[in-house]
Scaffold this motif. Structure first.
Motif, PDB file in Angstrom:
ATOM      1  N   ALA A  70       0.851  -1.193   0.000  1.00 27.68           N
ATOM      2  CA  ALA A  70       0.000   0.000   0.000  1.00 27.68           C
ATOM      3  C   ALA A  70       0.884   1.238   0.000  1.00 27.68           C
ATOM      4  O   ALA A  70       2.096   1.159   0.239  1.00 27.68           O
ATOM      5  CB  ALA A  70      -0.921  -0.008   1.212  1.00 27.68           C
ATOM      6  N   PHE A  74      -2.490   4.963   2.884  1.00 25.14           N
ATOM      7  CA  PHE A  74      -3.057   3.728   3.415  1.00 25.14           C
ATOM      8  C   PHE A  74      -3.760   3.912   4.760  1.00 25.14           C
ATOM      9  O   PHE A  74      -4.581   3.088   5.157  1.00 25.14           O
ATOM     10  CB  PHE A  74      -1.954   2.672   3.554  1.00 25.14           C
ATOM     11  CG  PHE A  74      -2.408   1.334   4.081  1.00 25.14           C
ATOM     12  CD1 PHE A  74      -3.436   0.644   3.480  1.00 25.14           C
ATOM     13  CD2 PHE A  74      -1.787   0.782   5.195  1.00 25.14           C
ATOM     14  CE1 PHE A  74      -3.852  -0.589   3.974  1.00 25.14           C
ATOM     15  CE2 PHE A  74      -2.190  -0.453   5.693  1.00 25.14           C
ATOM     16  CZ  PHE A  74      -3.223  -1.140   5.083  1.00 25.14           C
ATOM     17  N   GLU A  93       4.100  -0.902   3.373  1.00 23.83           N
ATOM     18  CA  GLU A  93       3.764   0.472   2.981  1.00 23.83           C
ATOM     19  C   GLU A  93       4.937   1.073   2.207  1.00 23.83           C
ATOM     20  O   GLU A  93       6.075   1.081   2.680  1.00 23.83           O
ATOM     21  CB  GLU A  93       3.435   1.307   4.207  1.00 23.83           C
ATOM     22  CG  GLU A  93       2.161   0.822   4.910  1.00 23.83           C
ATOM     23  CD  GLU A  93       1.745   1.695   6.068  1.00 23.83           C
ATOM     24  OE1 GLU A  93       1.746   2.942   5.901  1.00 23.83           O
ATOM     25  OE2 GLU A  93       1.422   1.143   7.143  1.00 23.83           O
ATOM     26  N   THR A  99      -1.675   4.067  -2.819  1.00 26.09           N
ATOM     27  CA  THR A  99      -2.300   2.750  -2.785  1.00 26.09           C
ATOM     28  C   THR A  99      -3.012   2.551  -4.123  1.00 26.09           C
ATOM     29  O   THR A  99      -3.464   3.506  -4.747  1.00 26.09           O
ATOM     30  CB  THR A  99      -3.309   2.686  -1.623  1.00 26.09           C
ATOM     31  OG1 THR A  99      -2.604   2.874  -0.393  1.00 26.09           O
ATOM     32  CG2 THR A  99      -4.044   1.358  -1.587  1.00 26.09           C
TER      33      THR A  99
END
Length: 314
Positions: A70, A74, A93, A99
């Motif tokens: 993501a 996120f 992340e 994302t």
């Protein structure tokens, strides 16, 4: 049994076109297509294959682990997953990245036109399926075709049985890659359109595809589904009072299958559970807004299929 769900985490922008696409597209003019659809209704939802599958599997009482990537945006999605009791430690992340974003326009016949921005999904190869502890079952859903290949190879090497669900990645995989993915997979899940494309791409019939895996699942929308395993199971579609949004129905169906396999329910009960989840989902907007519980599912099973639920209720 912990189930690893490899796939995308995405924000879905859902748009509703109140007519039929077919009335506005000239088949003999596709080489110079230029169309505009007026979409008066717009919603932004939590989505992506992995998120949708895990949402349903958790509500069933399963133990899903999401393996995905993501972006910087996120935060709201993370909070949503945590509210559902879902783990987020398998979601990487990626800085300076969005994302994944999915823009889905549905017409009144439930046809869909989708535009997908992969965003952080392009970094899904940084995630390693074989390194996740305690995993006994998995699904490889779309998360970038290189990541699909990598995760399939890692799960195969680790001896973890898994579903191969190519979805929208199917056209991106070469013929050789498709053959490899089928040979490595334990189970194969396709919708009816993907099944036709898979046969055209591989030169294999449905019977031959089924012979390469332990089970081939072909979903057919309101017409139900077919599971080709130790024998052919014809799964009836579950009637719905109203069709609101088909987005995420296939993911809900796959969650039912994963739950059934992980609990040893057999293909008939697993397919019927999957069919019920798809029908429940289609009555709600977005992929993660519907709710259900086991007493309700058991009653629906009895009503729709005429049999008592064959397993113990959680």
């Amino acid at each position: 049994m912990s189930v690893l769900v490899c796939g995308s985490i995405a924000y879905d922008t859902l748009l509703t076109f109140q007519d039929s696409f077919s009335k506005h597209i000239l088949p003999d003019q596709l080489h110079k297509l230029s169309v505009c659809f007026m979409v008066p209704h717009l919603r932004r939802e939590f989505g992506g294959c992995a998120g949708n599958i895990a949402y349903n599997l958790k509500m069933l009482g399963g133990d899903p682990v999401i393996l995905s990537s993501a972006g910087d945006d996120f935060g709201p999605y993370r909070q949503h997953l945590q509210r559902q009791g879902l783990r987020t430690d398998g979601i990487r992340e990626i800085a300076d990245c969005y994302t994944a974003q999915c823009f889905i326009t549905s017409d009144r016949d439930d046809n869909q036109i989708t535009a997908f921005h992969p965003g952080a999904t392009d970094f899904a190869t940084l995630n390693h399926a074989g390194q996740m502890p305690g995993i006994e079952l998995a699904i490889v859903a779309p998360s970038g075709h290189q990541a699909d290949l990598q995760h399939a190879r890692e799960l195969s090497a680790a001896g973890v049985p898994y579903f191969f669900d190519p979805g929208q990645e199917l056209p991106l995989l070469s013929d050789a890659e498709l053959q490899e993915m089928i040979e490595r997979a334990t189970y194969l899940a396709l919708n009816d359109y993907e099944a036709e494309m898979m046969q055209a791409r591989t030169g294999l019939t449905l019977s031959q595809l089924a012979g390469r895996v332990e089970a081939l699942v072909v979903t057919r929308g309101a017409q139900g589904s077919d599971i080709y395993a130790d024998r052919h199971y014809r799964i009836e579609g579950v009637p719905v009072e109203r069709v609101v949004d088909p987005t995420g129905c296939g993911d809900a169906y796959r969650a039912g299958l994963l739950y059934g396999i992980s609990h040893g329910l057999g293909w008939l009960a697993s397919g019927r559970l999957a069919s019920m989840l798809g029908a429940i989902k289609i009555a709600s907007r977005g992929g993660q807004n519907h709710v259900f519980d086991w007493p309700g599912l058991a009653r629906q099973y009895q009503t729709h299929f005429g049999d008592a639920w064959p397993g113990q209720l959680p």
